[in-house]
Design an enzyme around this catalytic site. Structure first.
Site, short mmCIF file in Angstrom:
data_model
loop_
_atom_site.label_atom_id
_atom_site.label_comp_id
_atom_site.label_asym_id
_atom_site.label_seq_id
_atom_site.Cartn_x
_atom_site.Cartn_y
_atom_site.Cartn_z
N ASP A 126 0.79 -1.10 -0.15
CA ASP A 126 0.01 -0.09 -0.14
C ASP A 126 0.85 1.30 0.03
OD1 ASP A 126 -2.25 -1.70 0.24
OD2 ASP A 126 -2.65 -0.95 2.43
N ARG A 132 -0.79 -0.51 -8.92
CA ARG A 132 -2.19 -0.38 -8.44
C ARG A 132 -2.37 1.36 -8.30
NH1 ARG A 132 -3.43 -2.59 -3.20
NH2 ARG A 132 -3.05 -0.77 -2.11
N LYS A 183 -10.26 18.28 -7.36
CA LYS A 183 -10.56 16.81 -7.54
C LYS A 183 -10.47 16.52 -9.19
CE LYS A 183 -14.00 13.21 -6.62
NZ LYS A 183 -13.83 12.89 -8.03
P1 FDA Z 1 -13.95 9.15 -5.91
O1 FDA Z 1 -13.42 9.35 -4.59
O2 FDA Z 1 -13.91 10.30 -6.97
O3 FDA Z 1 -15.18 8.32 -6.22
C1 FDA Z 1 -16.04 7.88 -7.19
C2 FDA Z 1 -17.34 7.23 -7.01
O4 FDA Z 1 -17.09 6.19 -6.07
C3 FDA Z 1 -18.04 8.32 -5.77
O5 FDA Z 1 -18.86 9.18 -6.41
C4 FDA Z 1 -18.90 7.48 -4.95
O6 FDA Z 1 -20.27 7.23 -5.64
C5 FDA Z 1 -18.23 6.08 -5.00
N1 FDA Z 1 -17.15 5.98 -3.71
C6 FDA Z 1 -15.76 6.45 -3.63
N2 FDA Z 1 -15.41 6.09 -2.47
C7 FDA Z 1 -16.62 5.64 -1.80
C8 FDA Z 1 -16.71 5.11 -0.39
N3 FDA Z 1 -15.89 5.18 0.38
N4 FDA Z 1 -18.18 4.70 -0.18
C9 FDA Z 1 -18.90 4.73 -0.98
N5 FDA Z 1 -18.84 4.95 -2.44
C10 FDA Z 1 -17.70 5.28 -2.64
N6 FDA Z 1 -5.53 5.19 -1.11
C11 FDA Z 1 -4.21 5.21 -0.80
O7 FDA Z 1 -3.93 6.43 -0.45
N7 FDA Z 1 -3.33 4.23 -0.59
C12 FDA Z 1 -3.76 3.12 -1.06
O8 FDA Z 1 -2.69 2.07 -0.77
C13 FDA Z 1 -5.06 2.58 -1.30
N8 FDA Z 1 -5.36 1.52 -1.72
C14 FDA Z 1 -6.47 1.36 -2.30
C15 FDA Z 1 -6.84 0.07 -2.93
C16 FDA Z 1 -8.13 -0.34 -3.45
C17 FDA Z 1 -8.43 -1.38 -4.26
C18 FDA Z 1 -8.88 1.08 -3.70
C19 FDA Z 1 -10.18 0.86 -4.61
C20 FDA Z 1 -8.78 2.28 -3.12
C21 FDA Z 1 -7.43 2.33 -2.53
N9 FDA Z 1 -7.08 3.60 -1.98
C22 FDA Z 1 -5.80 3.63 -1.37
C23 FDA Z 1 -8.05 4.59 -1.72
C24 FDA Z 1 -8.23 5.50 -2.68
O9 FDA Z 1 -6.99 6.43 -2.83
C25 FDA Z 1 -9.25 6.44 -2.71
O10 FDA Z 1 -9.19 7.42 -1.63
C26 FDA Z 1 -10.53 5.99 -2.90
O11 FDA Z 1 -10.62 4.92 -3.85
C27 FDA Z 1 -11.57 6.84 -3.38
O12 FDA Z 1 -11.36 7.41 -4.64
P2 FDA Z 1 -12.17 6.82 -6.08
O13 FDA Z 1 -11.06 6.70 -6.88
O14 FDA Z 1 -12.97 5.72 -5.80
O15 FDA Z 1 -12.86 8.11 -6.69
#
Ligand code: FDA
Length: 309
Positions: free
Chosen positions: A132, A182, A199
């Protein structure tokens, strides 16, 4: 960054809240939306249940910034046993570890020794080791440890955060060594000097980095391209890009967090894409859970609702 997001991220670092909020039943009930349970077996059960739908698992035992070496050793032993148990159960699950949970704050060399043990065991079992990415003070050392491990084992990948200005350079350096990447947007509170504040700009940077990860040079180097996001618009853009370049659907993978965007996960699998879900477990879930609330402040309503359920 929205005020709500800032408040939730600040709360994620609050030690009083960590010690006290987790005692309330309604908070614990709300957490079950994002994690099937606190035990390894809860994770394994959820991974088993996902299999018929064609979705595989990545798993993580929650915890970070351990201050006691015995704890870092315990976590390492836990992951070693977990790797053995997964091999015995025949359920495909890849571990994803935080270096500060393996003792990074205490002793860098000993932390590397722990990583090395995990990479070796994962390699012996035909598994993979994900690392991570944590807050910005850890980025250099996380990449350094990834490079060292990658020099010894082929089955190593690391998370990169699209909100950091530096990530394009970091990605280039990882492509050169053919590590797995990732790509996520980034979950921590970072200063605007280091992280892109808007964002929409983070989303654009994510897509630019995704294109680099799918370019010929990355493919030739053997980069494993993983997109960790719940952003269905971005996922759609990446898929359009795959189609436009004539790349196969398995040229990349989409990883989601357990319990988020389940419908989108199913649609992707049905469309022939590779989907994995990261399942977290363990008792130290407070800071991790607060980051999930900060990602979508509407999630706070799940906590409020669980107060009355
Ligand atoms: P965004 O935040 O723009 O969300 C897109 C849409 O997805 C939102 O409109 C909402 O509908 C939905 N959504 C997003 N998050 C949600 C939630 N918590 N609950 C419900 N709906 C939600 N970060 C990091 O700093 N270090 C790491 O090692 C990791 N590892 C990691 C692994 C995996 C498999 C994932 C999916 C994520 C991570 N992250 C992470 C977290 C990442 O940095 C980020 O904070 C979240 O994925 C939210 O960003 P999105 O890309 O989903 O987009």
């Amino acid at each position: 960054m929205s005020v709500m997001r800032s408040v939730l991220l600040a709360a994620s670092d609050n030690t009083w809240l960590r010690a006290n909020a987790t005692r309330f039943g309604f908070v614990r009930r709300a957490v079950t939306r994002f994690m099937p349970g606190e035990e390894f077996d809860d994770m394994l059960g959820a991974a088993r249940a996902l299999r018929p739908s064609g979705i595989e698992a990545v798993f993580t035992r929650l915890g970070e910034n351990v201050t006691d070496w015995a704890e870092a050793e315990l976590v390492t032993r836990h992951y070693l046993e977990a790797l053995d148990r997964i091999r015995d159960a025949g359920i495909p699950c890849e571990p994803s570890v935080k270096l500060t949970q393996l003792g990074l704050d205490l002793d860098r060399e000993r932390c590397y020794a722990n990583v090395r043990q995990l990479a070796e065991r994962a390699h012996a079992h035909g598994n993979y080791l994900w690392i991570d990415m944590e807050q910005t003070p850890y980025v250099d050392v996380t990449l350094e440890i990834t490079r060292r491990a990658r020099a010894e084992f082929p089955n190593i990948g690391v998370c990169l955060q699209a909100y950091l200005f530096r990530t394009a350079d970091d990605l280039a350096s990882l492509i050169r060594i053919g590590a797995g990447v990732r790509l996520v947007k980034g979950a921590y509170k970072e200063p605007p000097t280091l992280a892109i504040p808007k964002k929409a700009d983070v989303d654009e940077n994510y897509f630019a980095l995704a294109r680099t990860m799918l370019a010929d040079e990355a493919k030739r180097a053997g980069l494993r391209a993983v997109f960790g996001t719940h952003d269905t618009v971005l996922v759609g853009r990446i898929n359009q890009h795959l189609a436009a370049r004539g790349l196969p659907k398995d040229a990349c993978e989409f990883h989601f967090l357990y319990g988020i965007q389940r419908e989108a996960q199913q649609k992707l699998v049905a469309g022939g894409h590779v989907v994995k879900v990261l399942i977290a477990y363990g008792s130290y879930w407070y800071p991790w859970y607060m980051r999930r609330l900060a990602e979508r402040p509407a999630n706070v309503w799940f906590v409020v609702r669980s107060l009355f359920s």
